[in-house]
Design an enzyme around this catalytic site. Structure first.
Site: not given
Ligand SMILES: NC(=O)c1ccc[n+]([C@@H]2O[C@H](COP(=O)([O-])OP(=O)(O)OC[C@H]3O[C@@H](n4cnc5c(N)ncnc54)[C@H](OP(=O)(O)O)[C@@H]3O)[C@@H](O)[C@H]2O)c1
Length: 328
Positions: A22-24, A26, A28, A166, A195
């Site tokens: 998920g590096a594209n 946020g 990642g 999380s 979740y």
């Molecule tokens: N943001 C927060 O406040 C927060 C807080 C606690 C924990 N987290 C955790 O941090 C991690 C990163 O989250 P983020 O906030 O950066 O969210 P994000 O911006 O939505 O990024 C999520 C990444 O995961 C990818 N992904 C989703 N479904 C997938 C699938 N089926 N196969 C492969 N890749 C997939 C997305 O790809 P696409 O772009 O193609 O959908 C995107 O690259 C997550 O595990 C999340 O639970 C985030």
């Protein structure tokens, strides 16, 4: 005292191979970009090739700007060593295809960052019949770690698996009778609970794996990135509770940028002082407490057995992989 902790700006050899799921976008995106800017080879494991390639172009443009600014810790390569490989965590078959392709490359693997995730999704099931957040956030990335573990075990000292979890892990349960939530419908399915479960299971995986790997070169750690302004909210914009919480977090200035959200992951991946450190859950680059349901060894082992049952059912875990997972 204390102040803001970040990761040390170290120089990494390009032979150090890192996978970020998920590096594209946020957290990642920033994780992959910074680890690559410090010199390592980074594989962006993403479900959309278009989104990943667009992200790679953006990373290289931002890398140029950092070089121009002479940002400390940024290498002076002409381009970042970044590559795309397809991985859809909603499909166990996609994980197997990814593993096959990675093995064919003959590469070593030093760091695996399991970051891909979806938040508070409404009730949905994958092609293999598992609850979507259970599979995307936990099961698929368990399968990925299981199959990449033999490579990591032979990739030299200091190999690290990092599970991006999380604080939501605190709101969770381990109840095998309803772990897939099939007795619920769209109205009464607990999106927050499911979740939270997926995030709790990642931390339980950390403890179970470390118990089996304690004499090996591979360590597993976990973390909470903070409340980070990313695309994670795309699945729960309809939930009033969360728009209120997000507004309050913004009002008190607690919302992190994606870079700030990635600092704890990057620190876990590159900080030389963390070599050999396992079983730690970090917040703001510091060890943090974990819910007692999650630290309970019996619960961890119950989940471990259930997870292996899920994966052996579809023949996704052959005997040699189970043996490697079991520390043999
Ligand atoms: N943001 C927060 O406040 C927060 C807080 C606690 C924990 N987290 C955790 O941090 C991690 C990163 O989250 P983020 O906030 O950066 O969210 P994000 O911006 O939505 O990024 C999520 C990444 O995961 C990818 N992904 C989703 N479904 C997938 C699938 N089926 N196969 C492969 N890749 C997939 C997305 O790809 P696409 O772009 O193609 O959908 C995107 O690259 C997550 O595990 C999340 O639970 C985030």
């Amino acid at each position: 005292m204390g102040g803001h902790l970040s990761f040390p700006r170290v120089t990494l050899p390009k032979e150090r191979v890192v996978i970020v799921t998920g590096a594209n976008t946020g957290i990642g995106y920033e994780t992959a970009k910074w680890i690559a800017m410090m010199g390592a080879t980074v594989i962006l494991a993403c479900r959309s090739e278009d989104r990943a390639r667009e992200a790679m172009a953006r990373m290289n443009a931002e890398f140029e700007a950092e070089k121009d600014r002479k940002t400390p810790g940024v290498v002076d390569y002409p381009e970042l060593n970044i590559e795309f490989m397809k991985l859809d965590c909603a499909s166990l078959q996609s994980v197997m295809d990814f593993v096959k392709e990675f093995k064919l490359s003959g590469r070593q693997l030093h760091v695996l960052v399991c970051n891909a995730g979806i938040g508070l999704h409404k009730q949905a099931y994958t092609e293999e019949g598992y609850e979507l957040m259970f599979q995307v956030n936990y099961l698929s990335q368990y399968l990925l770690t299981a199959h990449l573990l033999p490579i990591m075990k032979t990739s030299g000292e200091d190999c690290r698996i990092i599970l991006v979890s999380s604080e939501a892990h605190r709101y969770s349960e381990l109840n095998l009778d309803r772990i897939q939530g099939k007795q619920f419908n769209e109205q009464n399915f607990g999106r927050i609970l499911y979740y939270g479960n997926s995030k709790a299971f990642q931390i339980m995986q950390m403890f179970s794996m470390n118990r089996r790997l304690k004499t090996s070169n591979v360590t597993v750690t976990s973390l909470h990135p903070g409340m980070v302004e990313t695309e994670v909210s795309r699945n729960f914009k309809d939930m009033k509770t969360f728009s209120v919480l997000t507004s309050l977090t913004k009002m008190v200035g607690q919302m992190k940028t994606p870079f700030e959200g990635a600092e704890t992951t990057i620190n876990a991946a590159v900080n030389p002082e963390l070599k050999g450190v396992r079983d730690v859950y970090y917040i703001n680059c510091k060890p943090a407490s974990i819910n007692s349901r999650v630290t309970n060894i019996q619960n961890q082992e119950t989940l471990w057995t259930y997870t292996q049952q899920c994966l052996t059912k579809g023949a996704f875990l052959p005997d040699d992989i189970i043996k490697c997972l079991e520390g043999e």
